[in-house]
Motif scaffolding. Structure first.
Motif, PDB file in Angstrom:
ATOM      1  N   UNK A 112     118.533  22.493  78.554  1.00 32.16           N
ATOM      2  CA  UNK A 112     119.773  22.874  77.876  1.00 32.16           C
ATOM      3  C   UNK A 112     120.929  22.833  78.872  1.00 32.16           C
ATOM      4  N   UNK A 113     122.085  22.290  78.493  1.00 32.26           N
ATOM      5  CA  UNK A 113     123.247  22.331  79.386  1.00 32.26           C
ATOM      6  C   UNK A 113     123.705  23.771  79.591  1.00 32.26           C
ATOM      7  N   UNK A 114     124.153  24.075  80.813  1.00 39.95           N
ATOM      8  CA  UNK A 114     124.554  25.447  81.141  1.00 39.95           C
ATOM      9  C   UNK A 114     126.058  25.473  81.405  1.00 39.95           C
ATOM     10  N   UNK A 115     126.831  26.090  80.538  1.00 43.34           N
ATOM     11  CA  UNK A 115     128.290  26.141  80.717  1.00 43.34           C
ATOM     12  C   UNK A 115     128.734  27.332  81.557  1.00 43.34           C
ATOM     13  N   UNK A 116     130.021  27.305  81.945  1.00 46.65           N
ATOM     14  CA  UNK A 116     130.660  28.464  82.554  1.00 46.65           C
ATOM     15  C   UNK A 116     130.318  28.734  84.005  1.00 46.65           C
ATOM     16  N   UNK A 117     129.799  27.757  84.727  1.00 42.81           N
ATOM     17  CA  UNK A 117     129.415  27.971  86.116  1.00 42.81           C
ATOM     18  C   UNK A 117     130.422  27.320  87.072  1.00 42.81           C
ATOM     19  N   UNK A 118     130.626  27.968  88.220  1.00 46.42           N
ATOM     20  CA  UNK A 118     131.502  27.426  89.253  1.00 46.42           C
ATOM     21  C   UNK A 118     130.658  26.571  90.190  1.00 46.42           C
ATOM     22  N   UNK A 119     131.106  25.341  90.380  1.00 47.01           N
ATOM     23  CA  UNK A 119     130.316  24.370  91.149  1.00 47.01           C
ATOM     24  C   UNK A 119     131.132  23.847  92.327  1.00 47.01           C
ATOM     25  N   UNK A 120     130.462  23.671  93.454  1.00 49.56           N
ATOM     26  CA  UNK A 120     131.084  23.061  94.633  1.00 49.56           C
ATOM     27  C   UNK A 120     130.373  21.763  94.980  1.00 49.56           C
ATOM     28  N   UNK A 121     131.087  20.876  95.679  1.00 45.18           N
ATOM     29  CA  UNK A 121     130.524  19.584  96.093  1.00 45.18           C
ATOM     30  C   UNK A 121     130.794  19.390  97.569  1.00 45.18           C
ATOM     31  N   UNK A 122     129.794  18.909  98.284  1.00 45.41           N
ATOM     32  CA  UNK A 122     129.963  18.655  99.717  1.00 45.41           C
ATOM     33  C   UNK A 122     129.414  17.287 100.079  1.00 45.41           C
ATOM     34  N   UNK A 123     129.947  16.732 101.178  1.00 41.46           N
ATOM     35  CA  UNK A 123     129.535  15.399 101.644  1.00 41.46           C
ATOM     36  C   UNK A 123     128.742  15.518 102.932  1.00 41.46           C
ATOM     37  N   UNK A 124     127.749  14.646 103.067  1.00 40.12           N
ATOM     38  CA  UNK A 124     126.951  14.609 104.303  1.00 40.12           C
ATOM     39  C   UNK A 124     127.805  14.190 105.499  1.00 40.12           C
ATOM     40  N   UNK A 125     128.996  13.617 105.244  1.00 38.83           N
ATOM     41  CA  UNK A 125     129.871  13.172 106.328  1.00 38.83           C
ATOM     42  C   UNK A 125     131.010  14.162 106.584  1.00 38.83           C
ATOM     43  N   UNK A 126     130.928  15.323 105.926  1.00 39.34           N
ATOM     44  CA  UNK A 126     131.922  16.353 106.163  1.00 39.34           C
ATOM     45  C   UNK A 126     133.332  15.927 105.789  1.00 39.34           C
ATOM     46  N   UNK A 127     134.292  16.196 106.704  1.00 40.20           N
ATOM     47  CA  UNK A 127     135.712  15.959 106.439  1.00 40.20           C
ATOM     48  C   UNK A 127     136.086  14.486 106.416  1.00 40.20           C
ATOM     49  N   UNK A 128     135.134  13.613 106.735  1.00 37.94           N
ATOM     50  CA  UNK A 128     135.402  12.170 106.661  1.00 37.94           C
ATOM     51  C   UNK A 128     135.763  11.753 105.235  1.00 37.94           C
ATOM     52  N   UNK A 129     135.208  12.477 104.263  1.00 33.70           N
ATOM     53  CA  UNK A 129     135.454  12.160 102.853  1.00 33.70           C
ATOM     54  C   UNK A 129     136.319  13.243 102.220  1.00 33.70           C
TER      55      UNK A 129
ATOM     56  N   UNK B 135     131.033   3.415 105.047  1.00 31.55           N
ATOM     57  CA  UNK B 135     129.720   4.006 105.265  1.00 31.55           C
ATOM     58  C   UNK B 135     129.203   4.639 103.967  1.00 31.55           C
ATOM     59  N   UNK B 136     128.035   5.226 104.084  1.00 36.11           N
ATOM     60  CA  UNK B 136     127.403   5.851 102.915  1.00 36.11           C
ATOM     61  C   UNK B 136     127.477   7.368 103.032  1.00 36.11           C
ATOM     62  N   UNK B 137     127.981   7.979 101.997  1.00 35.17           N
ATOM     63  CA  UNK B 137     128.063   9.442 101.958  1.00 35.17           C
ATOM     64  C   UNK B 137     127.077   9.980 100.928  1.00 35.17           C
ATOM     65  N   UNK B 138     126.369  11.005 101.320  1.00 34.46           N
ATOM     66  CA  UNK B 138     125.449  11.687 100.402  1.00 34.46           C
ATOM     67  C   UNK B 138     126.138  12.957  99.914  1.00 34.46           C
ATOM     68  N   UNK B 139     126.317  13.073  98.603  1.00 33.49           N
ATOM     69  CA  UNK B 139     127.065  14.183  98.026  1.00 33.49           C
ATOM     70  C   UNK B 139     126.108  15.153  97.317  1.00 33.49           C
ATOM     71  N   UNK B 140     126.220  16.425  97.630  1.00 32.59           N
ATOM     72  CA  UNK B 140     125.357  17.430  97.025  1.00 32.59           C
ATOM     73  C   UNK B 140     126.198  18.508  96.341  1.00 32.59           C
ATOM     74  N   UNK B 141     125.646  19.037  95.270  1.00 32.24           N
ATOM     75  CA  UNK B 141     126.366  20.037  94.478  1.00 32.24           C
ATOM     76  C   UNK B 141     125.652  21.388  94.566  1.00 32.24           C
TER      77      UNK B 141
END
Length: 230
Positions: A174-191, A216-222
């Motif tokens: 089931x989709x879960x609404x109302x959540x605060x989500x953050x995203x980060x890159x494996x390359x940090x401030x480069x992206x 380059x390739x960035x890996x993004x995680x939530x």
């Protein structure tokens, strides 16, 4: 010689006259069965919202009453959901009791709202009232949630962006609404990662955009910051 009159009184089982030494009695008539009224009967659910985890239940109580408000006991009642097989409805607690009451337990793994309707199948009376239960999503499960990039490859010019879509889901998808989500890159401030589109929406979705001037390739995680789920 004078005449003597003799009056013979027949004494039956159904009527005892005073001449037989008893008082008049009329056999009792059995009370007519109480028939449920569609408009006077009720259907109530408690609580009105439960988690759609397949085990937490709400109780739906059907009370059958006649047009005069008398309880209609000894009736067979069925309950159905507007969502059909998406919901599990227990067997009835039995025939309607002395208060006209029958209860059912309902549960589901599918988030959403269900409307329950009852029918007294003994007298073929569909209760006009109904009851609703809202099944809410469970907690976010990282393994069920997804992070997708579109397009997956962009020019590193600092302007062209890829859209990152995070979809939060619970253990039953089931989709879960109302959540605060953050995203980060494996390359940090480069992206450069934009602010989120907002809390997860009704589809459990939050979006970001990402740009970079570094090839380059960035890996993004939530991460779901509301529940601390990565």
């Amino acid at each position: 010689m004078s005449n003597v009159r003799v009056v013979l009184v027949a004494c039956g089982v159904l009527a005892l006259s005073s001449a037989c030494g008893g008082s008049s009695q009329t056999p009792s008539t059995p009370a007519a069965p109480v028939v449920a009224s569609a408009s006077e009967s009720t259907v109530v659910a408690a609580p009105g919202a439960v988690v759609a985890d397949g085990s937490t239940t709400a109780i739906v109580t059907v009370t059958l009453r006649s047009a005069a408000g008398a309880p209609a006991s000894g009736k067979t009642v069925t309950l159905s959901s507007s969502r059909g097989a998406s919901d599990v409805i227990s067997a009835a607690s039995g025939l309607s009791d002395g208060s006209g009451v029958v209860s059912f337990a309902v549960r589901s793994t599918a988030a959403g709202s269900s409307t329950y309707t009852a029918v007294d199948t003994t007298d073929l009376v569909a209760v006009a009232a109904n009851a609703s239960v809202t099944f809410t999503p469970g907690g976010v499960i990282g393994a069920q949630s997804t992070v997708a990039a579109s397009p997956a490859s962009v020019v590193a010019d600092g302007a062209i962006a890829s859209t990152i879509t995070v979809t939060l889901r619970d253990a039953h998808d089931n989709p879960v609404p109302g959540k605060t989500v953050g995203l980060s890159s494996s390359r940090g401030a480069t992206d450069a990662i934009s602010a989120p589109s907002g809390p997860s929406d009704a589809s459990g979705v939050v979006t970001f955009t990402v740009t970079s001037t570094t090839a380059g390739t960035a890996s993004l995680t939530a991460q779901d910051f509301t529940d601390g789920v990565a």
